[in-house]
Design an enzyme around this catalytic site. Structure first.
Site, mmCIF file in Angstrom:
data_model
loop_
_atom_site.group_PDB
_atom_site.id
_atom_site.type_symbol
_atom_site.label_atom_id
_atom_site.label_comp_id
_atom_site.label_asym_id
_atom_site.label_seq_id
_atom_site.Cartn_x
_atom_site.Cartn_y
_atom_site.Cartn_z
ATOM 1 C CG ASP A 138 -12.909 15.672 15.520
ATOM 2 O OD1 ASP A 138 -12.197 14.810 16.064
ATOM 3 O OD2 ASP A 138 -13.460 16.584 16.151
ATOM 4 C CG ASP A 156 -12.487 11.885 19.588
ATOM 5 O OD1 ASP A 156 -11.729 12.326 20.468
ATOM 6 O OD2 ASP A 156 -12.886 12.565 18.625
#
Length: 185
Positions: A138, A156
């Site tokens: 991330d 995401d």
């Protein structure tokens, strides 16, 4: 004498009368595009950013490399490692199920034809990370007044956009079909 007020059990339902989409799997190019963009951005983030060292882009947005061993919002991230395989199985199952669903969509469900590959591509992008690294990379971090939204990635974003489109299609598509075909109950 046949009662015309009751529906004939042998007559095709409104749903089955709607034609299916021709070549619905052609939409999987979108899933492939999501996977390529996701893995490319994760590679750049991993090679250019120091772990947990924010790089300010805007006053409310940083690039911050983080490794998430859990799911959304780091759910189950503190567990000893079983969750890696659990989430991998979920991603594989979801991909198979959504691909089957994609083969069955109707001609007028274009938004659904976009939503499903977005979710598939996002799931496979994060699955790659889980299987290869043992965590999901991330790097997109938004914050305001000292509050930080959990970091996320391109996969995401695709999953979220796909889910929103799926919800939108489930609500608006049904309304559109009722309006087009009359309110048959």
């Amino acid at each position: 004498m046949l009662d015309k007020s009751t529906p004939d059990a042998n007559a095709p339902s409104d749903e089955s009368a709607r034609p299916t989409m021709q070549r619905p799997l052609r939409w999987l190019w979108l899933a492939l595009a999501v996977i390529v963009l996701d893995l490319a951005t994760k590679y750049v983030a991993s090679s250019q950013l120091g772990y947990a060292q924010p790089v300010e882009v805007l006053p409310f947005f940083n690039l911050t490399l983080l490794h998430n061993t859990g799911a959304a919002f780091s759910f189950l991230a503190t567990h000893p490692g079983w969750q890696r395989w659990f989430f991998a199985i979920i991603a594989i199952g979801a991909t198979v199920g959504l691909t089957i669903w994609l083969t069955r969509i109707k001609h007028d469900e274009k938004l659904l034809a976009i939503a499903l590959p977005l979710i598939i591509g996002g799931a496979l992008g994060n699955l790659y990370d889980r299987l290869v690294h043992g965590y999901v990379v991330d790097f997109l971090s938004f914050h305001v007044a000292g509050w930080y939204y959990p970091a996320f990635n391109v996969a995401d974003i695709a999953i979220t956009l796909g889910a929103v489109a799926l919800i939108w299609e489930s609500i608006m598509g049904e309304r559109r079909r009722k309006k087009t075909h009359g309110n048959v109950s």
